[in-house]
Design a protein around this motif. Sequence first.
Motif, PDB file in Angstrom:
ATOM      1  N   LEU A 126       0.825  -1.208   0.000  1.00  0.00           N
ATOM      2  CA  LEU A 126       0.000   0.000   0.000  1.00  0.00           C
ATOM      3  C   LEU A 126       0.861   1.261   0.000  1.00  0.00           C
ATOM      4  O   LEU A 126       0.569   2.221  -0.721  1.00  0.00           O
ATOM      5  CB  LEU A 126      -0.941  -0.006   1.210  1.00  0.00           C
ATOM      6  CG  LEU A 126      -2.074  -1.016   1.146  1.00  0.00           C
ATOM      7  CD1 LEU A 126      -2.751  -1.138   2.508  1.00  0.00           C
ATOM      8  CD2 LEU A 126      -3.072  -0.638   0.068  1.00  0.00           C
ATOM      9  N   THR A 170      -5.932   1.896   3.853  1.00  0.00           N
ATOM     10  CA  THR A 170      -7.087   1.508   3.033  1.00  0.00           C
ATOM     11  C   THR A 170      -8.196   2.554   3.093  1.00  0.00           C
ATOM     12  O   THR A 170      -9.042   2.597   2.208  1.00  0.00           O
ATOM     13  CB  THR A 170      -7.666   0.144   3.472  1.00  0.00           C
ATOM     14  OG1 THR A 170      -8.127   0.230   4.816  1.00  0.00           O
ATOM     15  CG2 THR A 170      -6.621  -0.951   3.337  1.00  0.00           C
ATOM     16  N   GLN A 171      -8.192   3.393   4.118  1.00  0.00           N
ATOM     17  CA  GLN A 171      -9.244   4.399   4.250  1.00  0.00           C
ATOM     18  C   GLN A 171      -8.864   5.755   3.673  1.00  0.00           C
ATOM     19  O   GLN A 171      -9.670   6.675   3.667  1.00  0.00           O
ATOM     20  CB  GLN A 171      -9.613   4.555   5.735  1.00  0.00           C
ATOM     21  CG  GLN A 171     -10.228   3.302   6.309  1.00  0.00           C
ATOM     22  CD  GLN A 171     -10.270   3.304   7.820  1.00  0.00           C
ATOM     23  OE1 GLN A 171      -9.878   4.259   8.470  1.00  0.00           O
ATOM     24  NE2 GLN A 171     -10.746   2.200   8.392  1.00  0.00           N
TER      25      GLN A 171
END
Length: 173
Positions: A126, A170-171
């Motif tokens: 990520l 992820t947010q």
Amino acid sequence: MDGWDCKFAVFCWLLWKDRCTAVFDSGNAPTEDILTRGLRLALEYSSVFAGAPGQVSLDTVLQSWLRSPLGWVKVNADASVNLADGKAAIGCVIRDDHGDWIRGFARNVGRCSILFAKLWAVHDSLVQAWSLDFRRVIIETDYLEILRILTRSSRALVGNNLVELILLWTQKE
């Protein structure tokens, strides 16, 4: 798969495996030379697929890599842990929606369990994708527990700092 393509795949795998053995388990070198092992494994592999072309036995599951949807990148993340000393390493490959390679990386993550090594692989994937300005990212890993932990369908590692860092990534917008 026989002939050159099978032998090439087997020798690539053996070279990678021997390198990992040298890095993570230096006292446990293979006793058989790579040429002998490679030819033996290629012959064994070819004999498994010696049936009619396209014929697959009922206990065989065929899997293949699929491209990401248009505008998305796909990251394949994996990890390995030496059970003897707990040393772990991760590796990730980022590909675009055409399947073209964008970036790959690997790193040592110290001593940890396979679960934490795979969590580090997801985290670093990520971070890498974000640093390349990708916001639509699909991460593939072979460890179902990661999905359960990150979707909170498992109570394992609730409140763990690494899990929380991944959830923050992820947010992001």
